[in-house]
Design an enzyme around this catalytic site. Sequence first.
Site, PDB file in Angstrom:
ATOM      1  N   TYR A  62       0.851  -1.197   0.000  1.00 24.41           N
ATOM      2  CA  TYR A  62       0.000   0.000   0.000  1.00 24.41           C
ATOM      3  C   TYR A  62       0.878   1.235   0.000  1.00 24.41           C
ATOM      4  O   TYR A  62       1.874   1.288   0.732  1.00 24.41           O
ATOM      5  CB  TYR A  62      -0.897   0.026   1.246  1.00 24.41           C
ATOM      6  CG  TYR A  62      -2.346  -0.118   0.892  1.00 24.41           C
ATOM      7  CD1 TYR A  62      -2.984   0.874   0.150  1.00 24.41           C
ATOM      8  CD2 TYR A  62      -3.081  -1.244   1.257  1.00 24.41           C
ATOM      9  CE1 TYR A  62      -4.314   0.743  -0.209  1.00 24.41           C
ATOM     10  CE2 TYR A  62      -4.403  -1.378   0.905  1.00 24.41           C
ATOM     11  CZ  TYR A  62      -5.024  -0.378   0.166  1.00 24.41           C
ATOM     12  OH  TYR A  62      -6.315  -0.509  -0.196  1.00 24.41           O
ATOM     13  N   GLU A  64      -0.578   4.843  -0.491  1.00 25.69           N
ATOM     14  CA  GLU A  64      -1.401   6.042  -0.750  1.00 25.69           C
ATOM     15  C   GLU A  64      -0.554   7.293  -0.571  1.00 25.69           C
ATOM     16  O   GLU A  64       0.265   7.371   0.353  1.00 25.69           O
ATOM     17  CB  GLU A  64      -2.580   6.087   0.227  1.00 25.69           C
ATOM     18  CG  GLU A  64      -3.695   5.140  -0.147  1.00 25.69           C
ATOM     19  CD  GLU A  64      -4.804   5.110   0.894  1.00 25.69           C
ATOM     20  OE1 GLU A  64      -4.682   5.785   1.929  1.00 25.69           O
ATOM     21  OE2 GLU A  64      -5.793   4.393   0.658  1.00 25.69           O
ATOM     22  N   ASP A 223      -6.153  12.935 -25.396  1.00 24.36           N
ATOM     23  CA  ASP A 223      -6.145  11.554 -24.907  1.00 24.36           C
ATOM     24  C   ASP A 223      -5.410  10.748 -25.970  1.00 24.36           C
ATOM     25  O   ASP A 223      -5.975  10.379 -26.992  1.00 24.36           O
ATOM     26  CB  ASP A 223      -7.590  11.073 -24.729  1.00 24.36           C
ATOM     27  CG  ASP A 223      -7.658   9.620 -24.294  1.00 24.36           C
ATOM     28  OD1 ASP A 223      -6.625   8.935 -24.324  1.00 24.36           O
ATOM     29  OD2 ASP A 223      -8.766   9.162 -23.958  1.00 24.36           O
ATOM     30  N   THR A 249      -3.390   5.659 -21.929  1.00 21.83           N
ATOM     31  CA  THR A 249      -3.269   4.315 -21.371  1.00 21.83           C
ATOM     32  C   THR A 249      -1.834   3.884 -21.661  1.00 21.83           C
ATOM     33  O   THR A 249      -1.127   4.532 -22.436  1.00 21.83           O
ATOM     34  CB  THR A 249      -4.218   3.307 -22.049  1.00 21.83           C
ATOM     35  OG1 THR A 249      -3.941   3.324 -23.459  1.00 21.83           O
ATOM     36  CG2 THR A 249      -5.677   3.652 -21.816  1.00 21.83           C
ATOM     37  N   LYS A 252      -1.638  -0.010 -24.968  1.00 20.93           N
ATOM     38  CA  LYS A 252      -1.991  -0.120 -26.395  1.00 20.93           C
ATOM     39  C   LYS A 252      -0.688  -0.078 -27.202  1.00 20.93           C
ATOM     40  O   LYS A 252       0.137  -0.973 -27.043  1.00 20.93           O
ATOM     41  CB  LYS A 252      -2.995   0.965 -26.750  1.00 20.93           C
ATOM     42  CG  LYS A 252      -4.315   0.843 -25.973  1.00 20.93           C
ATOM     43  CD  LYS A 252      -5.314   1.885 -26.420  1.00 20.93           C
ATOM     44  CE  LYS A 252      -6.684   1.689 -25.859  1.00 20.93           C
ATOM     45  NZ  LYS A 252      -6.839   2.081 -24.454  1.00 20.93           N
ATOM     46  N   ARG A 258      -1.585  -2.823 -18.260  1.00 18.70           N
ATOM     47  CA  ARG A 258      -2.793  -1.981 -18.240  1.00 18.70           C
ATOM     48  C   ARG A 258      -2.640  -0.935 -17.141  1.00 18.70           C
ATOM     49  O   ARG A 258      -2.525  -1.266 -15.963  1.00 18.70           O
ATOM     50  CB  ARG A 258      -4.033  -2.809 -17.934  1.00 18.70           C
ATOM     51  CG  ARG A 258      -4.165  -4.082 -18.683  1.00 18.70           C
ATOM     52  CD  ARG A 258      -5.546  -4.649 -18.569  1.00 18.70           C
ATOM     53  NE  ARG A 258      -6.392  -3.994 -19.537  1.00 18.70           N
ATOM     54  CZ  ARG A 258      -6.405  -4.279 -20.831  1.00 18.70           C
ATOM     55  NH1 ARG A 258      -5.635  -5.223 -21.320  1.00 18.70           N
ATOM     56  NH2 ARG A 258      -7.198  -3.627 -21.646  1.00 18.70           N
TER      57      ARG A 258
HETATM   58  N1  PLP Z   1      -9.107   6.636 -24.087  1.00 19.06           N
HETATM   59  C1  PLP Z   1      -9.075   6.068 -25.290  1.00 19.06           C
HETATM   60  C2  PLP Z   1      -8.831   6.911 -26.488  1.00 19.06           C
HETATM   61  C3  PLP Z   1      -9.284   4.683 -25.414  1.00 19.06           C
HETATM   62  O1  PLP Z   1      -9.287   4.121 -26.619  1.00 19.06           O
HETATM   63  C4  PLP Z   1      -9.511   3.923 -24.258  1.00 19.06           C
HETATM   64  C5  PLP Z   1      -9.735   2.467 -24.310  1.00 19.06           C
HETATM   65  O2  PLP Z   1      -9.958   1.848 -25.263  1.00 19.06           O
HETATM   66  C6  PLP Z   1      -9.552   4.578 -23.029  1.00 19.06           C
HETATM   67  C7  PLP Z   1      -9.336   5.930 -22.967  1.00 19.06           C
HETATM   68  C8  PLP Z   1      -9.890   3.844 -21.763  1.00 19.06           C
HETATM   69  O3  PLP Z   1      -8.894   3.056 -21.321  1.00 19.06           O
HETATM   70  P1  PLP Z   1      -9.183   1.854 -20.277  1.00 19.06           P
HETATM   71  O4  PLP Z   1      -9.925   0.821 -21.019  1.00 19.06           O
HETATM   72  O5  PLP Z   1      -7.814   1.487 -19.873  1.00 19.06           O
HETATM   73  O6  PLP Z   1      -9.975   2.456 -19.165  1.00 19.06           O
END
Ligand code: PLP
Length: 474
Positions: A62, A64, A223, A249, A252, A258
């Site tokens: 842990y 935090e 994002d 993320t 990918k 993850r």
């Molecule tokens: N943002 C984008 C552009 C995504 O394609 C995804 C997932 O496919 C996410 C956020 C969310 O990620 P997670 O599935 O890890 O929560």
Amino acid sequence: MANFAELPFKGLTPLAEHDPVLYDIIEREKNRQWRGLELIASENFTSKAVIDCLGSALTNKYAEGMPGARYYGGAEEVDKVEVLCMDRALQAYGLSPDEWGVNVQPYSGSPANFAVYTGLLKPHDRIMGLDLPSGGHLTHGFYTYSKKEGTRKAVSATSVYFESLPYRVHPETGLVDYDQLQRDAGLFKPALIVCGGSAYSREWDYKRFREIADENGSLLMMDMAHISGLIATQEQGNPFEYCDVVTTTTHKSLRGPRAGMIFYKKDSRDFETKINQAVFPALQGGPHMHQIGGVATQLLEVMTPEFKAYQVQTKKNAAALSDKLVSLGHSIASGGTSNHLILWDLKPHKVTGSKMEKICDACNITLNKNCVPGDRSAITPGGVRIGAPALTTRKFLESDFEAVALLLDRTVKLAQEIQAKSGPKLKDFQAALVGHPGVKGIKDDVNKMATSFPFPSFDPAEMKYKNISGPDAA
Ligand code: PLP
């Protein structure tokens, strides 16, 4: 009741012995990953080094709070892990620690995005993101409308707790309709504009997004989840030049475990405090240190020439797949790709994305149904999304992706043939796939091809199920 003191210590029992049922499922999953063609654009095969971190002692701890300021003792080693991860994250994207900071604690991409909204916005503030059917992600906001009930429903928490208005791709070009976005943003005056998406195969015009954000006093967030590996290796434009915040993320194209990360600009607006406090204590509890370790070790790989070569090859492979499909007479949204994925419009074949996904699954080709530009409903998407990152990790080259295109061409033709007999209902179509000799023929070729390539994460020679057709067919 058993006498606890006399019970043997079982903490070192391997999974195979401790839980043969679960062990067996995992072995079947390994077999599935190895024998199939993985074309889901958001998936990848991570390395053994990353898997080692995920299965390490870090999972027990842990921690935090932030490094050096934890709510628990004994954090001296995990502090080092998190600092290493933060330093490498900034380095991997060429960012100066004076200008940018990063939080590496988000459990995944969705919580990372929600932490940004929680930290930088007030409830009911306005957000504009790419519409889901246009290739955006749920976390960028999404409502549905029920004709039957005459009501709208906020599907995404982004639309439950904030007010969201989507922008879209142009139905003919498949590109973000920046002029429409500019007009709508002028009226809606969003507090935040989100760029980035889950199914967009072209470059993002960050400069134009910045201009639109500045015209309306909006923050700009990218994002980059899908293309974070390509951005780290300069194979896509640089969002850090124009955005206030960049989320991602790590599993990918970046090929890590993850998890999620949030990069924020360091200036008088103090995003650092706001974002860190949104992640913890507002939304999350203890950070998953085993994940953070996995991200840290993946970021080390991201900075190597080998990873740059991998991203270059991923783009070449996606382009080779697209070109081959076009040469076979198929229709690709926006005419091709500038990144790692393509959107294949199946409407000319009168085969839905759902049917193509099902038949591909039966042939051990994994991809997903997806809206393509011009689709009106997200419920019956007119195409499929295909990505190159996972198979490129397995060392597929352009000629291999051309062979994959031929398999996909055979599969869509078989889908048409089967549908002509089964009729239009998905249920009947699926039933007709079972035991179909055409499906078996493609599946055998897929298995033969896939198992001739190397695999990261685990050694196929040590798998319980070595039958390439899978345990069920053994
Ligand atoms: N943002 C984008 C552009 C995504 O394609 C995804 C997932 O496919 C996410 C956020 C969310 O990620 P997670 O599935 O890890 O929560």
